[in-house]
Motif scaffolding. Sequence first.
Motif, PDB file in Angstrom:
ATOM      1  N   PHE A 122       0.847  -1.194   0.000  1.00  0.00           N
ATOM      2  CA  PHE A 122       0.000   0.000   0.000  1.00  0.00           C
ATOM      3  C   PHE A 122       0.879   1.239   0.000  1.00  0.00           C
ATOM      4  N   TYR A 123       0.731   2.072  -1.039  1.00  0.00           N
ATOM      5  CA  TYR A 123       1.533   3.290  -1.173  1.00  0.00           C
ATOM      6  C   TYR A 123       0.662   4.484  -0.810  1.00  0.00           C
ATOM      7  N   THR A 124       0.970   5.136   0.302  1.00  0.00           N
ATOM      8  CA  THR A 124       0.089   6.166   0.850  1.00  0.00           C
ATOM      9  C   THR A 124       0.333   7.523   0.216  1.00  0.00           C
ATOM     10  N   TYR A 125      -0.722   8.330   0.206  1.00  0.00           N
ATOM     11  CA  TYR A 125      -0.614   9.723  -0.203  1.00  0.00           C
ATOM     12  C   TYR A 125      -0.002  10.529   0.945  1.00  0.00           C
ATOM     13  N   SER A 126       0.629  11.649   0.608  1.00  0.00           N
ATOM     14  CA  SER A 126       1.158  12.552   1.633  1.00  0.00           C
ATOM     15  C   SER A 126       0.670  13.967   1.329  1.00  0.00           C
ATOM     16  N   ILE A 127       0.735  14.820   2.343  1.00  0.00           N
ATOM     17  CA  ILE A 127       0.242  16.185   2.166  1.00  0.00           C
ATOM     18  C   ILE A 127       0.831  17.061   3.260  1.00  0.00           C
ATOM     19  N   GLY A 128       0.996  18.358   2.960  1.00  0.00           N
ATOM     20  CA  GLY A 128       1.418  19.327   3.963  1.00  0.00           C
ATOM     21  C   GLY A 128       0.257  20.234   4.323  1.00  0.00           C
ATOM     22  N   ILE A 129      -0.098  20.306   5.596  1.00  0.00           N
ATOM     23  CA  ILE A 129      -1.226  21.135   6.030  1.00  0.00           C
ATOM     24  C   ILE A 129      -0.852  21.862   7.317  1.00  0.00           C
ATOM     25  N   VAL A 130      -1.621  22.927   7.602  1.00  0.00           N
ATOM     26  CA  VAL A 130      -1.502  23.616   8.890  1.00  0.00           C
ATOM     27  C   VAL A 130      -2.517  22.996   9.839  1.00  0.00           C
ATOM     28  N   MET A 131      -2.007  22.372  10.872  1.00  0.00           N
ATOM     29  CA  MET A 131      -2.862  21.694  11.842  1.00  0.00           C
ATOM     30  C   MET A 131      -2.605  22.289  13.216  1.00  0.00           C
ATOM     31  N   LYS A 132      -3.648  22.842  13.807  1.00  0.00           N
ATOM     32  CA  LYS A 132      -3.555  23.437  15.142  1.00  0.00           C
ATOM     33  C   LYS A 132      -2.484  24.521  15.203  1.00  0.00           C
ATOM     34  N   GLY A 133      -2.416  25.316  14.118  1.00  0.00           N
ATOM     35  CA  GLY A 133      -1.492  26.434  14.073  1.00  0.00           C
ATOM     36  C   GLY A 133      -0.081  26.084  13.657  1.00  0.00           C
TER      37      GLY A 133
END
Length: 834
Positions: free
Chosen positions: A614-625
Amino acid sequence: MASYLFLCLFLFFPHLYASFSSSGSHSCSSLIQFKDSFSINQKRMLIYCCSWDGVTCDHLNAHVIALDLSCCWLYGNFPSNTTLFLLPHLQKLNLAYNDFNLSKIPSEFSRFTSLFYLNLSYTEFAGEVPSQVSHLSLSLAGCGLQGKFPKNIFDLPSLNLLNLLDNQLSGQIPRSLGNHLQLTHLDLSWNQLSGQIPLSILNLTQLEYLRIAGNTLEGSIPDEVTAFPNLIYLGLSDNLFNGTLPSWLYTAPSLKRIILSQNQFSGHIKEFQSKSLEMILLKNNKLQGPLPSSIFQLLNLTYLSLPNNLSGVRVIEFSMFSNLPNLKYLDLSYNSLSLTSNSTSRLKSLERLDLSCNKIEGKIPQWMQEVGNVSLTYLNVSHNSLTEVEYFPWKNIEFLDLSSNLIRGNLPIPASTINVFLISNNSFTGEVSSLICNASSLQILDLSHNNLSGTIPQCFGNLSDSLEFLNLKKNKFYGTIPTTFAKGCQLTTFNLNGNLLEGPLTPSILNCNDLEVLDLGNNKINDTFPHWLGSLPQLQVLVLKSNHMHGSLRINSSKSIPFFSKIQIFDLSSNYFSGPLPVRYINSFKAIINLEKIGSTVSYMGVNDPRSGFYTYSIGIVMKGQYMELVKIFTMWMIIDLSNNQFEGGIPKVIGKLTLLKGLNLSHNNLNGGIPTSIGNLTSLEWLDLSSNRLSGTIPNRLADLPFLSSFNVSENKLHGQIPQGKQFNTFGNDSYQGNKGLCGFPVSKGCNIIEPAPPNVLEKDGSKSNITFGWKVVLIGYGCGVVFGMSVGYVVFKTGKPKWLVNLVEIQHEKKRRRKSKDGSHSNGRRRI
């Protein structure tokens, strides 16, 4: 195939045909006899029906003895009057991969007195196994069986095969398992079984195949030196087994396959005495070194996966494995090994080699280039310290993972046979040659986190028929996004985040109907919002953050279109969007509103590849500041980030419909009006950022009831009134509220002066004064002056019954000011807690 379909229809729709002979003397008559008005040539009939696909006959006695009705596309309740039960000489029956809609297993199977094999795998039967079929071997794999493990299954005295693979059975394996001395095949894998394997299993001396993988079984494996003399296959992977490996594992004379990976076995690996071993998989345990020398004498060994983090083993002479001429699969990953070779490798038949997460340094060594030059299809050398690769010599390579090394220079192009090509987290430079598009079967391509430059090859669009995963994140690509995605495009994730791309988006992306993740963030894309993306039926993640996008998100069309119905992460932050918040989109987010069922059966979003897993997606997000680079996207994450734009107007009440939302960031906009109380409906919310707007009014007390809210920021607004108290709000600091001069109460320094107006019944209708006695409102008046003062005033009122001060609030205000000034000559802030 036509005859096979006819057989399926005939047996399960008996009303289409005539009645049948109850004697059963002519089995084929039970298969094709029509109404009495038809005449039948018995001799030709026998030849005809026995030629059907799935039918096996005893030609000597004209009996049907075996039927294979698997994959017959049958659906519905299993009919009790099926003509299937008019075949008394049947010995083998396969009904696998049909859907009988949770029907009960009919007791009429007992009519088959000669039947010794019954396969009901993946048939959606439900309920208990009838005792009338106790003489059968049972295969019930994938039947959707639920509940506690059915102990009555072991009441079948002649049981020699039991397959309950891939159900939802829970509970412990009963001791009665050991009563079935004839059992040769047992598969209880991928259920929800717990507890330990009963000691009674040692009684099963005839057992040849034992597989109980994918449960939560624990404890040690029952041990007896002479156990399982006939065992050929042992599969106990993906459990919680611990202790040392059982002694019979090393001595069982017939044992060929040992699969014990993903457990907690400990201790040393002893010497194997059985020369018949073909497979040893011990990955992801707590076993320790040194490696037993007997492994290198197992001439039949085909698959070898050694435990990770073997103690005492740091350098392996790779040529030792050359003594294993049949070796096709070798996994030495996660061992901090340095591998050397003083001679040319003789592993010319090796097909899969995994050396990831070791300490292999420098240029790809010569011996690695010569291993399986023709045969090698899978190579994983990721997470090492390789620095240079001149070319890829493997002519038939399908999977190649060089990610997380230190490799510099231009990017070599692998053979056209490549399916999965992973080189992320290196230092590759230069342009990507269009020769890579010769790989017409390329499915997963990850070139992210390098220093690649130039334009993105337009020919990527020509790979639409095969390419599912394209990740070019964090490079230096410039120019425009390829415009050549054709109809039938198979892309599920398209990530171009962190490049220098310009220009508008290409509508050819709409040809990618299966697209789930589109991340174009951190580029220089100059365009209005692409409303047309909302028609992508599977889109779950849309990231357009940090671009030069502008304009309103208002939809002019009056048509009811299901915009972004499956969206789960919607990030438009740090652009120049203006106008009101997109109410129509919010109303369409059915996955977040909990109207659209999330179809994924896995816990993370990704692509399932048969070679790499299983090859997972990745992402950059602002979480809790805080900005976070998420290697995996949990399927239940629901996030909306519209921060750092120029949105204006109020926060719409419909936002309270997004009941599964975990994160909401509307900060740094020009929003005004109050905070809608409907946000109190977002019971899954973990972080809420409304800071740096022009919001007014009070903070709704309902927000204090949000059970998972752990990050809250309304700073730099125009809010006033008391901050909600208790529960999660007791954990937020002063920085959550700064810049709101009108807010008071914990945790800010400004206290709240809560003064209740006189209640209506203070003055009676005739104007006379009421004798109101002590009440809690009296105490609340004392909030701003201190508990002692408030309680004492209440006491006086209670004793005298003359509350003259209730109608003279001015005097109370003077008293409070006097008390503030009297403390050390300074002004108290009036903040007190009750």
